[in-house]
Each structure stands twice: as structure tokens, then as C-alpha cells.
Design a protein around this motif. Structure first.
Motif, PDB file in Angstrom:
ATOM      1  N   TYR A   4       3.182  -0.887  -6.288  1.00 46.89           N
ATOM      2  CA  TYR A   4       3.906  -0.290  -5.167  1.00 46.89           C
ATOM      3  C   TYR A   4       5.363  -0.737  -5.073  1.00 46.89           C
ATOM      4  O   TYR A   4       6.106  -0.265  -4.206  1.00 46.89           O
TER       5      TYR A   4
ATOM      6  N   ASN B 119      10.389  -1.229  -2.435  1.00 48.10           N
ATOM      7  CA  ASN B 119       9.020  -0.740  -2.609  1.00 48.10           C
ATOM      8  C   ASN B 119       8.880   0.646  -1.993  1.00 48.10           C
ATOM      9  O   ASN B 119       9.827   1.182  -1.406  1.00 48.10           O
ATOM     10  N   VAL B 120       7.709   1.241  -2.152  1.00 46.56           N
ATOM     11  CA  VAL B 120       7.515   2.638  -1.756  1.00 46.56           C
ATOM     12  C   VAL B 120       7.760   2.866  -0.271  1.00 46.56           C
ATOM     13  O   VAL B 120       8.107   3.989   0.129  1.00 46.56           O
ATOM     14  N   TYR B 121       7.619   1.836   0.546  1.00 47.81           N
ATOM     15  CA  TYR B 121       7.805   2.019   1.983  1.00 47.81           C
ATOM     16  C   TYR B 121       9.282   2.137   2.370  1.00 47.81           C
ATOM     17  O   TYR B 121       9.598   2.489   3.508  1.00 47.81           O
ATOM     18  N   TYR B 122      10.182   1.857   1.420  1.00 49.13           N
ATOM     19  CA  TYR B 122      11.614   2.082   1.644  1.00 49.13           C
ATOM     20  C   TYR B 122      12.079   3.442   1.125  1.00 49.13           C
ATOM     21  O   TYR B 122      13.234   3.824   1.349  1.00 49.13           O
TER      22      TYR B 122
ATOM     23  N   PHE C   6      -5.452   4.103  -1.231  1.00 45.19           N
ATOM     24  CA  PHE C   6      -5.200   3.118  -0.180  1.00 45.19           C
ATOM     25  C   PHE C   6      -6.391   2.179   0.016  1.00 45.19           C
ATOM     26  O   PHE C   6      -6.241   0.948   0.031  1.00 45.19           O
TER      27      PHE C   6
ATOM     28  N   CYS D 288      -1.683  -4.146  -5.948  1.00 38.92           N
ATOM     29  CA  CYS D 288      -1.019  -3.702  -4.723  1.00 38.92           C
ATOM     30  C   CYS D 288      -1.190  -4.773  -3.657  1.00 38.92           C
ATOM     31  O   CYS D 288      -2.177  -4.758  -2.915  1.00 38.92           O
TER      32      CYS D 288
ATOM     33  N   ILE E 179       0.459  -4.988  -1.051  1.00 39.35           N
ATOM     34  CA  ILE E 179       0.472  -4.150   0.150  1.00 39.35           C
ATOM     35  C   ILE E 179      -0.099  -2.797  -0.262  1.00 39.35           C
ATOM     36  O   ILE E 179       0.491  -2.104  -1.091  1.00 39.35           O
TER      37      ILE E 179
ATOM     38  N   SER F 246      -1.045   0.980  -0.936  1.00 41.16           N
ATOM     39  CA  SER F 246      -0.209   2.174  -0.923  1.00 41.16           C
ATOM     40  C   SER F 246      -1.032   3.358  -1.406  1.00 41.16           C
ATOM     41  O   SER F 246      -2.029   3.189  -2.112  1.00 41.16           O
TER      42      SER F 246
ATOM     43  N   LYS G 287       8.289  12.407  -4.006  1.00 43.27           N
ATOM     44  CA  LYS G 287       8.988  12.348  -2.719  1.00 43.27           C
ATOM     45  C   LYS G 287       9.520  13.739  -2.360  1.00 43.27           C
ATOM     46  O   LYS G 287      10.227  14.356  -3.158  1.00 43.27           O
TER      47      LYS G 287
END
Length: 455
Positions: free
Chosen positions: A284, A304-307, A334, A352, A354, A356, A367
Motif C-alpha cells: 500500500y 501511500n494510497v491514502y494520500y 481489505f 499491508c 495498513i 487497503s 484512480k
């Protein structure tokens, strides 16, 4: 390992194609505009559903059935590219393996797992398998020469050693879409990107290098920054007025962009033709070490992917090469990633820390607004040498840019596949070499024209 051309010549018929798109019938209508446009652009393209392949072709398991169809398409149609469109059927939870060497029940398009163990990686996802059709004597290369049902085994003591050819006859990439909506996203991205040429894309003449000290210094530079500079120098041969944007750890005390979430997303938001990440990874996330720091403690921050929502480059989409571990591990969901983390705290199956729903490399491509037009990444550990960064995974990534700048390659999967062939030609292949070659994934349209088509 040296390559010997197959002794069986491909058959020729009146029908010929450059590319076949393999996907579930559920995705066909969404893919049709792309297929039509490819044909308009002179890339003769046809569609074949996974269901039809599994009904019409035999094989040990579904991945082998798909490979036999690809062999047929190569022999009879003369295809150069294969676009696999389909990943797991759920982002929430899935059992990604049905056997040690394959997954198909939870997948839109079957996957092959190779058996080249390295630390926690017992077997990695490998789409190169689908492109390597013939062995050195001209026979079909199953990648299971021992016939024990364990594919590409080199190092697992529970099965017999396999001998297999890694030179691709056809150039394969995957768009591991889960939903029709995701198919629509990537199709629209490709159509928009290829609708104009480099002259209409001033941002295409930008190369973003993102790196720090992965392990050590090399020739006076942090090794990750050295690899980015090398990739830029190769690419500049194809684009003489290419501008380099350095997102480097060495900028920390002198001003400029550094490998933090804020600066990485800021740089990509401006648009670029190419982005090269060179450092460390997880499924991730990507990160690296400060130029004066030590691994594994002094992290820059990475991204990371959350940004990814902060990346707002709209249609200014780069081809992104990601150097790091597990960044293209597109079998994550997930709940599976969460369970993996909770089981022993190590997250050593899906990598992972975190959880994802998508991996780093695919997250950039799928995206909806902005991100990337295509990406590479490892489905296992990215490997390197502290004494020379242009080895193993770093050599493959450098070869990708070498093919663009020094070999006049203009299409995505040609650069990727020929980077592999170059590696094979220049090295004595050991198990670790086979490991990095087979886990180096390509996510995108294999026939993608770099910079698009000029009118």
C-alpha cells in the motif's frame, strides 16, 4: 541462460491481429470503445472472453488454458500484445489462491503464482508466464517441466525443480479491474491520453525522480537518487528537452522537494511524462531513507494510497515505474490484509501494515481523476545490491528507461518485455534473478504509445 529461437514457425492465416484483449464478458461493452479506437489507430485488436477460453481450450488448470489460447493467437494471428483485463472480483475479501500455483475462482482473469521462494515470499503473482510460450527446443513451455502441478519451482523443496524460459514471445500486461466502473475509468484514461501526441502535452517533457538512500551511497550519490538520475539520462535520449524534477532526500537541507507525502503529491500534481520511484515499498505504500540516515529507521515519509486523493494532475498522466517491495501486489483485499496483520502482527502474506483495497501501483492507474496512465511494480520483494544499485530489480527498472532512450521503443509493454530480455542476455541467471524477473508486473495497456498519437 541463452535464447534459442523456436524451431516451429508460427502459422499464418488471412486473419491477423496485433493485440488480443482477454476479459470477462461482463467487461466487453466497456472495453469496446478502446478496441475500436485501437483498430482506428492501426493496432489491430480483438476480444476474447475468459468464459469462451475456458470452454474451448484444455490445460492443467485455468491459467494454462488461457496460456494455450494465447499460444493459438500468436501462432495463427501473429499477435504481439495481450491485455488482461480483470483482477479479483471483490475489494473487500477474497481467497486469491485455489492451488499453490494458481487462482481463478475469485478472479475475473486467472492468475499464475510461481514458486521461487525468497524470505516471506513463497510464490509471487506472475503475468510474464502468459507471454513465454515456447521453450528453447520449440515446444510449448508450460513452466512445469517436472509435471508435478507446481509451476516455475526453483527452490521449494516440496516439489521438483522446473526449467522454464523467461524470454517473452508476446508482451503481456494487466489491468486488474474489479468492477465495470473501474474498467470505464482506465478505458477513458487511455482514450484521452492517446488522442493527442507529445506536442500537445507540454507536461510530457517532465521526468520526476523520487528517491533517497535505499541502502547506501553509489558513485557519490544516495543509491535511489542515482537510479533516478540514470533513468532520466536514458529517457532524455528520446526526449532531448526533457526537464528533470528531483524529489530527493538530498534536497532536505538545501531547499527543493523531498520524499514526503506533501512534496510527492505536489510534484505529480503538476503532471509528467514519467515518474520513477526508487526506494522501499509495501503493498500500500512507498518510502525511502534520508541521505544521512540509516535503514530501517530514518524514513523520509514517502507516500501511500491514502494520500492519492491529493494527487490532482487530471489528464496529465505519467507512466510510473515503482522500485520497491510488493508495490504491485494486486491480490490484496481489505479483510484479507486485515486478517494477515492481526494473525501475527507481521503482515507477511499481503504486506499491508495498513489494510487497503488496492495496491500502490494499481491504485495510481485506477484512480478516477489523475494518478497514472500505467505503472510497474513488484509482486514480491524488490531486490538490490548495496554495492551496485543497477542490479536485480534496479537493473530491470533501469532497462525499461534504456529501452525508451537507447533502443527507440515507443510502446509500454515492448519496453517492459525487452527490458527483461536485455537482463537475461546480460546476466548469468540464478534463482534470485528469476525471482525478480517473474515478480516484476506491468499494469496498463500493453500497446500504449508513449506520449500518445500525433494527429
Amino acid at each position: 541462460m541463452k535464447y534459442t529461437a523456436p524451431i516451429t514457425s508460427p502459422k499464418t492465416l488471412d486473419t491477423s491481429y496485433d493485440m488480443v484483449v482477454i476479459a470477462p464478458s461482463d467487461f466487453q461493452s466497456s472495453l469496446q470503445p478502446l478496441i475500436d479506437e485501437k483498430n482506428t489507430k492501426g493496432v489491430k485488436t480483438t476480444f476474447k472472453s475468459v468464459g469462451d477460453i475456458l470452454n474451448e481450450y484444455s490445460g492443467y488448470d485455468p491459467p494454462e488454458q488461457v496460456k494455450y489460447f494465447i499460444k493459438y493467437a500468436y501462432d495463427t494471428w501473429g499477435i504481439k500484445y495481450v491485455m488482461l483485463v480483470g483482477g479479483l472480483k471483490s475489494h473487500i475479501n477474497a481467497v486469491d489462491k485455489d492451488t499453490k500455483s494458481a487462482g481463478w475462482k475469485a478472479w475475473w482473469v486467472p492468475v499464475r503464482y510461481v514458486t521461487l521462494p525468497n524470505e516471506d515470499d513463497e510464490g509471487c503473482l506472475c503475468d510474464l508466464y502468459y507471454g513465454c510460450l515456447y521453450n528453447a527446443t520449440g515446444g510449448f513451455d508450460s513452466w512445469d517441466s517436472s509435471g508435478d502441478g507446481v509451476y516455475a519451482n526453483w527452490g521449494w523443496l516440496g516439489g521438483m525443480r522446473d526449467y522454464f524460459d523467461m524470454y517473452p514471445e508476446v508482451y503481456v500486461s494487466r489491468l486488474p479491474c474489479t468492477t465495470v466502473k473501474e474498467v470505464n475509468v482506465v478505458v477513458n484514461k487511455i482514450l484521452t491520453y492517446e488522442s493527442t501526441g507529445p506536442a500537445a502535452k507540454p507536461w510530457y517533457k517532465t521526468f520526476i525522480g523520487i528517491g533517497g538512500k535505499t541502502f547506501a551511497y553509489y558513485l557519490g550519490k544516495p543509491d535511489g537518487e542515482y537510479l533516478c538520475d540514470l533513468a532520466y539520462s536514458y529517457t532524455k535520449n528520446a526526449i532531448p528537452d526533457l526537464n528533470q524534477v528531483k524529489v530527493y532526500s538530498t534536497n532536505r537541507d538545501t531547499g527543493g522537494l523531498v520524499p514526503t507525502p506533501q512534496d510527492i503529491t505536489k510534484a505529480i500534481t503538476q503532471g509528467a511524462g514519467f515518474v520513477d520511484f526508487e526506494g522501499h515499498g509495501a503493498a500500500y505504500a512507498w518510502n525511502t531513507i534520508w541521505f544521512d540516515g540509516d535503514y530501517p529507521t530514518d524514513w523520509c515519509g514517502g507516500v501511500n494510497v491514502y494520500y492519492f486523493p491529493l494527487i490532482n494532475n487530471h489528464d496529465k498522466l505519467p507512466v510510473v515505474v515503482v522500485g520497491g517491495c510488493h508495490n504491485a501486489l494486486y491480490n490484496i483485499t481489505f479483510i484479507a490484509a486485515l486478517k494477515d496483520k492481526l494473525d501475527d502482527g507481521k503482515a507477511n502474506q499481503y504486506f499491508c501494515a495498513i489494510p487497503s483495497v488496492v495496491c500502490f501501483s494499481w491504485g495510481l492507474v485506477v484512480k478516477p481523476r489523475g494518478g497514472a496512465i500505467a505503472s510497474t511494480g513488484c509482486t514480491g520483494y524488490g531486490m538490490g545490491d548495496e554495492d551496485n544499485p543497477v542490479t536485480l530489480s534496479g537493473q530491470l527498472e533501469s532497462n525499461f528507461f534504456w529501452e525508451i532512450g537507447n533502443n527507440s521503443v515507443t510502446n509500454l509493454a515492448t519496453a517492459h518485455s525487452q527490458a527483461i530480455s536485455k537482463y537475461l542476455n546480460e546476466n548469468s541467471i540464478q534463482q534470485i534473478d528469476a525471482f525478480v524477473i517473474t515478480n516484476w508486473a506491468l499494469l496498463g495497456d500493453p500497446s500504449l504509445r508513449f506520449g500518445g498519437y500525433s494527429s
